[in-house]
Write a protein that holds these residues in place. Sequence first.
Motif, short mmCIF file in Angstrom:
data_model
loop_
_atom_site.label_atom_id
_atom_site.label_comp_id
_atom_site.label_asym_id
_atom_site.label_seq_id
_atom_site.Cartn_x
_atom_site.Cartn_y
_atom_site.Cartn_z
N THR A 10 30.05 -3.31 -43.23
CA THR A 10 29.03 -3.01 -44.24
C THR A 10 28.82 -1.51 -44.37
N VAL A 14 29.37 0.81 -47.71
CA VAL A 14 28.34 1.69 -48.28
C VAL A 14 28.86 3.12 -48.39
N ALA A 72 17.17 -2.51 -45.31
CA ALA A 72 18.61 -2.24 -45.45
C ALA A 72 19.28 -3.17 -46.45
N ALA A 75 18.19 -2.29 -49.90
CA ALA A 75 18.75 -0.99 -50.26
C ALA A 75 20.21 -1.12 -50.69
N ARG A 76 20.98 -1.99 -50.01
CA ARG A 76 22.37 -2.18 -50.40
C ARG A 76 22.47 -2.81 -51.80
N LEU A 142 19.37 5.59 -51.06
CA LEU A 142 19.62 4.14 -50.94
C LEU A 142 20.75 3.88 -49.94
N ALA A 146 20.61 1.87 -46.51
CA ALA A 146 21.49 0.71 -46.40
C ALA A 146 22.27 0.68 -45.10
#
Length: 209
Positions: A10, A14, A72, A75-76, A142, A146
């Motif tokens: 992840t 990001v 998180a 935010a993603r 963001l 994230a």
Amino acid sequence: PSTPDVSPTTANSVHLTLALSGFCALGAEVVWTRNLSLLLGATVYTFSIILAVFLVGLGIGSTASSMGVRDAARARMALGWAQLLAAAGVLWTAYMLADSLPYWPVNPLLASSAWFNFQVDLARAFWAVLPPALMWGASFPLAMAAVSSPGQDSARVAGETYAANTVGAIFGALLFSVVLVPWLGTQNSQRVLMGLAVVRSEEHTSELQ
């Protein structure tokens, strides 16, 4: 409830999204500086206006998003939407540069002072460039949110996020100024920008489902 740890996959996703965000942002600045110089004049003054508007947009977007989503997972998702809206912003700017700004009923030759022309040029730059700049500015906080999880070293998170964005921005500025604009032209280069933002935003949001 505590926020779960962010997996390496992840975090990499990001960081890649933010790298592409920086790539598109600096690539867009190259393309739009070329286009706006045809309207405002190919001078350092023109570049300064575009850069100032770009930085203002990045600052406003960054400030606004930093006060918003902190979870998180949210935010993603917000980061994916920010990239999608950035693609829409590129479309907005392309339309404004081609079909709006050239037809504003303003003749700079009739101005009584250079200050009047400066205000008009600044207004035109804000009208065309600000929307996508806001979305690219919002992406950095963001992305930080994230990839953050409890117990992490905040300095390391900030450094990795900033590095991803900076590397993307460097490659974007170089590739667009040296390869894409001379090869494809400004119109097709803007299509590349929109395509990159849309594809990455769709991939990013689909990974969360």
